[in-house]
Design a protein around this motif. Structure first.
Motif, PDB file in Angstrom:
ATOM      1  N   VAL A 104       0.861  -1.197   0.000  1.00 56.76           N
ATOM      2  CA  VAL A 104       0.000   0.000   0.000  1.00 56.76           C
ATOM      3  C   VAL A 104       0.894   1.243   0.000  1.00 56.76           C
ATOM      4  N   SER A 105       0.788   2.044  -1.059  1.00 56.39           N
ATOM      5  CA  SER A 105       1.672   3.215  -1.197  1.00 56.39           C
ATOM      6  C   SER A 105       1.017   4.510  -0.727  1.00 56.39           C
ATOM      7  N   HIS A 106      -0.330   4.572  -0.751  1.00 53.37           N
ATOM      8  CA  HIS A 106      -1.024   5.814  -0.404  1.00 53.37           C
ATOM      9  C   HIS A 106      -2.240   5.528   0.474  1.00 53.37           C
ATOM     10  N   VAL A 107      -2.478   6.413   1.445  1.00 52.24           N
ATOM     11  CA  VAL A 107      -3.710   6.411   2.230  1.00 52.24           C
ATOM     12  C   VAL A 107      -4.363   7.783   2.083  1.00 52.24           C
ATOM     13  N   TYR A 108      -5.650   7.778   1.771  1.00 54.80           N
ATOM     14  CA  TYR A 108      -6.407   9.032   1.636  1.00 54.80           C
ATOM     15  C   TYR A 108      -7.493   9.074   2.710  1.00 54.80           C
ATOM     16  N   ASN A 109      -7.447  10.073   3.567  1.00 54.67           N
ATOM     17  CA  ASN A 109      -8.500  10.280   4.560  1.00 54.67           C
ATOM     18  C   ASN A 109      -9.560  11.187   3.953  1.00 54.67           C
ATOM     19  N   PHE A 110     -10.548  10.579   3.283  1.00 56.99           N
ATOM     20  CA  PHE A 110     -11.611  11.381   2.676  1.00 56.99           C
ATOM     21  C   PHE A 110     -12.363  12.133   3.773  1.00 56.99           C
ATOM     22  N   ASP A 111     -12.582  11.477   4.920  1.00 51.77           N
ATOM     23  CA  ASP A 111     -13.155  12.103   6.115  1.00 51.77           C
ATOM     24  C   ASP A 111     -12.137  11.967   7.232  1.00 51.77           C
ATOM     25  N   ILE A 112     -11.831  13.058   7.911  1.00 52.71           N
ATOM     26  CA  ILE A 112     -10.864  13.006   9.013  1.00 52.71           C
ATOM     27  C   ILE A 112     -11.499  12.247  10.187  1.00 52.71           C
ATOM     28  N   PRO A 113     -10.739  11.393  10.885  1.00 52.66           N
ATOM     29  CA  PRO A 113     -11.332  10.584  11.961  1.00 52.66           C
ATOM     30  C   PRO A 113     -11.650  11.409  13.206  1.00 52.66           C
ATOM     31  N   GLN A 114     -12.381  10.784  14.156  1.00 54.43           N
ATOM     32  CA  GLN A 114     -12.846  11.521  15.326  1.00 54.43           C
ATOM     33  C   GLN A 114     -11.762  11.770  16.366  1.00 54.43           C
ATOM     34  N   ASP A 115     -10.655  11.042  16.334  1.00 53.32           N
ATOM     35  CA  ASP A 115      -9.591  11.334  17.288  1.00 53.32           C
ATOM     36  C   ASP A 115      -8.236  11.068  16.632  1.00 53.32           C
ATOM     37  N   PRO A 116      -7.178  11.743  17.111  1.00 50.80           N
ATOM     38  CA  PRO A 116      -5.863  11.643  16.474  1.00 50.80           C
ATOM     39  C   PRO A 116      -5.288  10.237  16.426  1.00 50.80           C
ATOM     40  N   GLU A 117      -5.568   9.418  17.449  1.00 45.48           N
ATOM     41  CA  GLU A 117      -4.999   8.070  17.455  1.00 45.48           C
ATOM     42  C   GLU A 117      -5.564   7.223  16.312  1.00 45.48           C
ATOM     43  N   SER A 118      -6.845   7.435  15.975  1.00 43.23           N
ATOM     44  CA  SER A 118      -7.426   6.728  14.821  1.00 43.23           C
ATOM     45  C   SER A 118      -6.720   7.136  13.537  1.00 43.23           C
ATOM     46  N   TYR A 119      -6.336   8.416  13.463  1.00 38.25           N
ATOM     47  CA  TYR A 119      -5.597   8.912  12.294  1.00 38.25           C
ATOM     48  C   TYR A 119      -4.283   8.138  12.145  1.00 38.25           C
ATOM     49  N   VAL A 120      -3.573   7.982  13.266  1.00 43.67           N
ATOM     50  CA  VAL A 120      -2.284   7.279  13.222  1.00 43.67           C
ATOM     51  C   VAL A 120      -2.470   5.824  12.790  1.00 43.67           C
ATOM     52  N   HIS A 121      -3.530   5.189  13.308  1.00 49.31           N
ATOM     53  CA  HIS A 121      -3.798   3.801  12.902  1.00 49.31           C
ATOM     54  C   HIS A 121      -4.110   3.715  11.413  1.00 49.31           C
ATOM     55  N   ARG A 122      -4.846   4.698  10.918  1.00 48.97           N
ATOM     56  CA  ARG A 122      -5.199   4.699   9.480  1.00 48.97           C
ATOM     57  C   ARG A 122      -3.955   4.803   8.606  1.00 48.97           C
ATOM     58  N   ILE A 123      -3.159   5.854   8.849  1.00 46.44           N
ATOM     59  CA  ILE A 123      -2.040   6.090   7.931  1.00 46.44           C
ATOM     60  C   ILE A 123      -0.952   5.044   8.103  1.00 46.44           C
ATOM     61  N   GLY A 124      -1.006   4.311   9.228  1.00 49.96           N
ATOM     62  CA  GLY A 124      -0.055   3.222   9.433  1.00 49.96           C
ATOM     63  C   GLY A 124      -0.268   2.049   8.505  1.00 49.96           C
ATOM     64  N   ARG A 125      -1.337   2.108   7.677  1.00 49.67           N
ATOM     65  CA  ARG A 125      -1.560   1.051   6.664  1.00 49.67           C
ATOM     66  C   ARG A 125      -0.545   1.168   5.532  1.00 49.67           C
ATOM     67  N   THR A 126       0.133   2.356   5.429  1.00 54.32           N
ATOM     68  CA  THR A 126       1.161   2.527   4.398  1.00 54.32           C
ATOM     69  C   THR A 126       2.523   2.683   5.088  1.00 54.32           C
ATOM     70  N   GLY A 127       3.583   2.823   4.287  1.00 55.20           N
ATOM     71  CA  GLY A 127       4.924   2.967   4.855  1.00 55.20           C
ATOM     72  C   GLY A 127       5.404   1.719   5.576  1.00 55.20           C
ATOM     73  N   ARG A 128       4.972   0.547   5.102  1.00 55.43           N
ATOM     74  CA  ARG A 128       5.321  -0.724   5.764  1.00 55.43           C
ATOM     75  C   ARG A 128       6.574  -1.347   5.150  1.00 55.43           C
ATOM     76  N   ALA A 129       7.190  -2.202   5.924  1.00 55.03           N
ATOM     77  CA  ALA A 129       8.360  -2.988   5.463  1.00 55.03           C
ATOM     78  C   ALA A 129       9.453  -2.093   4.889  1.00 55.03           C
ATOM     79  N   GLY A 130       9.667  -0.943   5.542  1.00 57.34           N
ATOM     80  CA  GLY A 130      10.737  -0.039   5.120  1.00 57.34           C
ATOM     81  C   GLY A 130      10.426   0.801   3.898  1.00 57.34           C
ATOM     82  N   ARG A 131       9.235   0.621   3.317  1.00 63.85           N
ATOM     83  CA  ARG A 131       8.877   1.392   2.131  1.00 63.85           C
ATOM     84  C   ARG A 131       8.413   2.793   2.523  1.00 63.85           C
TER      85      ARG A 131
END
Length: 481
Positions: free
Chosen positions: A309-336
């Motif tokens: 996964v190379s890109h994450v798009y938050n079409f709607d911003i989440p209700q709290d900052p920690e959810s944001y971190v969990h979302r964008i953590g779907r990208t940037g994996r395995a050193g990429r």
């Protein structure tokens, strides 16, 4: 993981939460709501942006008798801005139960507030100074308040409102439930808790400091109705290998998926209403690259680990900052390297600042690309594919056909035709999301020859035109009426 459905909430409140896109509780909500529903006094220690409003708003709404017109719930907040924000969220949470909240604050005409207080508002959200003004004037009736909330108590202490808070609490019934929320717990706040609350339960949630490595973070500030066109243009320019688009609700996920498919993207959606079999089928297609864009809610994407996964798009911003971190953590994996782009409206900028504070990383502004830039982006993708094929493939078998074509046709035209074949030219089909009608829809309607909506000036012109025709007709008849 705690969902709101596991807390025993009523159907109207669950319906409101579903519409707002809240499926999973934040830590402060998971710990506070059950205690508050039992009628316990609660001291909640949590930072701003952790979902405190729903933590106290939901239990308060559940206790409201909507058939009564008197004030039953009171929230005291330090600033005008917070009072307005809290009242708006409580109104959204209480929408289907018929519960209404009224913000009361300084700087607004007192007479207007007095009139508003006579309407059916079961909850008042007020700043301390203006609330005391109403109490002293006897223009507000708090005799039937059963739930009182002190929001950001330490901030009210810093602003010199501590005595006002004590006076307010003394002016409402002793047989009440009191919920106090504060980021810190100085002695003066502890004193309030010990003297004006009944054996309060303590809930302490410290915001985790979370770092985000290998992920470039951007935000796009725009109006709600502009989001979808901006998303499709960015997808064309950035050409992600695999991308996840996060939507706030199940309905939003369905609409985004349909819209992206209409524009020619290979997109599929997942959310809680899908069967496990369907969900696994979509995820397998995504892993195999047969689907290039996965549209998902927070819960549906939990635990998703796909390194490509190379890109994450938050079409709607989440209700709290920690959810944001969990979302964008779907990208940037395995050193990429990964990219995360969030779409925000002007009113959501404060939430963005909280995200920056939590991640200790600045989120850079990104401009919305134009249609021309999006088209050039897709053409560049075709150019890159052409060059890659030329560099990595054995093309000898095609030389004779290529030579014959070059003898018969202009080389510039041949390359342009090849690029056209390889370029994904998006269908400019208008897409409508959740009642927001983009300008492109209106333009498409006019282009099809549909009647334009009446404006006041149009009616006036038509009236004058009709009178003019009547006068000419009468003149022809010799002035007879």
């Amino acid at each position: 993981m705690t969902t709101f459905y596991s807390l025993g909430l009523t159907k109207p409140v669950l319906k409101s939460l579903d519409q707002m896109g809240f499926e999973e509780t934040t830590p402060i909500q998971a710990q506070t709501i059950p205690l508050a529903l039992q009628g316990r006094d609660v001291i909640g220690q949590a930072q701003t942006g952790t979902g405190k409003t729903a933590a106290f708003g939901i239990p308060m709404i559940e206790k409201i008798d909507q058939d009564r017109n008197d004030i039953q719930g009171l929230v005291v907040a330090p600033t005008r801005e917070l009072a307005i924000q809290v009242a708006e969220e409580i109104n959204r949470l209480g929408k289907f139960k018929g519960v209404r909240a009224l913000p009361i604050y300084g700087g607004q005409h007192m007479d207007r507030q007095i009139r508003a207080l006579k309407d059916q508002n079961q909850i008042v959200v007020a700043t301390p100074g203006r609330l005391l003004d109403h109490i002293r004037r006897r223009t507000i009736k708090l005799a039937n308040v059963h739930t009182a909330v002190l929001d950001e108590a330490d901030e009210m202490l810093n602003m010199g409102f501590i005595d006002d808070i004590k006076d307010i609490l003394k002016s409402i019934p002793e047989q009440r439930q009191t919920l106090l929320f504060s980021a810190t717990m100085p002695k003066a706040i502890r004193d309030i808790a010990s003297t004006l609350m009944k054996k309060p339960e303590e809930v302490k949630v410290k915001a985790k400091e979370m770092t985000v490595e290998n992920i470039e973070q951007y935000f796009v500030e725009l109006q709600e109705r502009q989001k979808f066109d901006a998303l499709t243009r960015l997808l064309d320019i950035q050409a992600p290998a695999l991308a996840i688009v996060f939507g706030r609700t199940k309905r939003r996920v369905d609409e985004l998926t349909d819209g992206l498919q209409t524009r020619g993207f290979r997109a599929e959606g997942i959310h809680g209403d899908l069967t496990q079999g369907k969900r696994m089928s979509v995820l397998n297609k995504f892993k195999q690259g047969r689907v290039e864009i996965l549209v998902a809610t927070d819960v549906a994407a939990r635990g998703l680990d796909i390194s490509e996964v190379s890109h994450v798009y938050n079409f709607d911003i989440p209700q709290d900052p920690e959810s944001y971190v969990h979302r964008i953590g779907r990208t940037g994996r395995a050193g990429r390297q990964g990219k995360a782009i969030s779409f925000i409206t002007h009113r959501e900028k404060a939430q963005l600042h909280l995200i920056e504070k939590l991640t200790k990383k600045k989120v850079e502004r990104l401009d919305v690309p134009s249609n021309d830039e999006a088209q050039r982006g897709q053409q560049q993708v075709a150019v890159d594919k052409l060059l890659k094929t030329m560099e990595s493939s054995d093309l000898k078998a095609y030389h004779q056909a290529a030579n014959e074509l070059l003898q018969q046709h202009d080389s510039m035209e041949l390359v342009a035709a090849a690029l056209k074949l390889m370029t994904k030219e998006r269908r400019e089909t208008p897409v409508r999301l959740s009642g927001v009608q983009p300008i492109s829809v209106k333009k498409a309607q006019y282009d099809k020859g549909k009647k334009k909506p009446y404006k006041r000036n149009d009616k006036k012109r038509d009236f004058n035109r009709k009178n003019s025709r009547n006068r000419k007709f009468n003149q022809k008849r010799g002035g007879r009426s």
